[in-house]
Design a protein around this motif. Structure first.
Motif, short mmCIF file in Angstrom:
data_model
loop_
_atom_site.label_atom_id
_atom_site.label_comp_id
_atom_site.label_asym_id
_atom_site.label_seq_id
_atom_site.Cartn_x
_atom_site.Cartn_y
_atom_site.Cartn_z
N LYS A 7 2.85 1.02 -2.49
CA LYS A 7 3.09 -0.29 -1.76
C LYS A 7 1.90 -0.31 -0.99
N ASP A 8 1.22 0.64 -0.27
CA ASP A 8 0.18 0.74 0.44
C ASP A 8 -1.14 0.25 -0.36
N ALA A 11 -1.00 -3.42 -1.36
CA ALA A 11 -1.39 -4.45 -0.18
C ALA A 11 -2.88 -4.39 0.05
N PHE A 40 -0.66 -4.96 5.06
CA PHE A 40 0.42 -3.92 5.54
C PHE A 40 1.62 -3.91 4.77
N VAL A 41 2.55 -3.05 5.13
CA VAL A 41 3.81 -3.10 4.08
C VAL A 41 4.95 -3.57 5.14
N ASP A 42 5.72 -4.63 4.63
CA ASP A 42 6.50 -5.17 5.72
C ASP A 42 7.75 -4.37 5.97
N THR A 43 8.73 -4.82 6.54
CA THR A 43 9.90 -3.78 6.70
C THR A 43 11.11 -3.58 5.65
N ALA A 44 10.80 -4.61 4.74
CA ALA A 44 11.42 -4.47 3.36
C ALA A 44 10.77 -3.56 2.51
N GLU A 46 7.57 -4.09 1.20
CA GLU A 46 6.89 -4.98 0.31
C GLU A 46 5.41 -5.07 0.71
N ALA A 48 2.19 -7.02 1.90
CA ALA A 48 2.00 -8.28 2.59
C ALA A 48 0.75 -8.45 3.19
N ILE A 50 -1.66 -10.20 6.76
CA ILE A 50 -1.78 -11.15 7.89
C ILE A 50 -3.06 -11.80 7.85
#
Length: 107
Positions: A7-8, A11, A40-44, A46, A48, A50
């Motif tokens: 996931k990193d 992203a 970044f990797v969001d709280t879910a 996934e 993401a 910014i």
């Protein structure tokens, strides 16, 4: 890159691809690229991004989006257009300041 999760890496790739696309888009409009895309990797969990941009880049984006979608006023109220408050809720008062900070500078 040490110990990055899938996931990193997704992203990072997403942020890099978006940064390149935004820079090319700005270049075609004669706008000096002044935009940063951070992964970044969001709280879910996934991937993401910014996006940080200056006022000139934001104005160019607003103009371009308005050309695609047509000018619009403030965003619709929560719940979507044409939907009133849920049954039993008191009627809404006059609109106050936008909680999102959105103010339509161009029409």
């Amino acid at each position: 890159m040490p110990n990055l999760s899938d996931k990193d890496r997704q992203a990072l790739r997403l942020a890099g691809d978006l940064q390149k696309a935004i820079d090319q888009w700005l270049g075609r409009r004669g706008v000096q690229p002044s935009c940063a895309v951070s992964p970044f990797v969001d709280t879910a969990g996934e991937p993401a991004v910014i996006i940080k941009m200056n006022a000139q880049v934001a104005d160019a984006m607003i103009d371009s989006l308005q050309q695609l979608n047509g000018p619009s006023g403030p965003p619709p109220p929560l719940g979507g257009r044409g939907q009133g408050p849920p049954p039993g809720d008191p009627p809404a008062g006059p609109p106050g300041p936008s909680p999102s900070g959105y103010f339509p500078f161009k029409t």
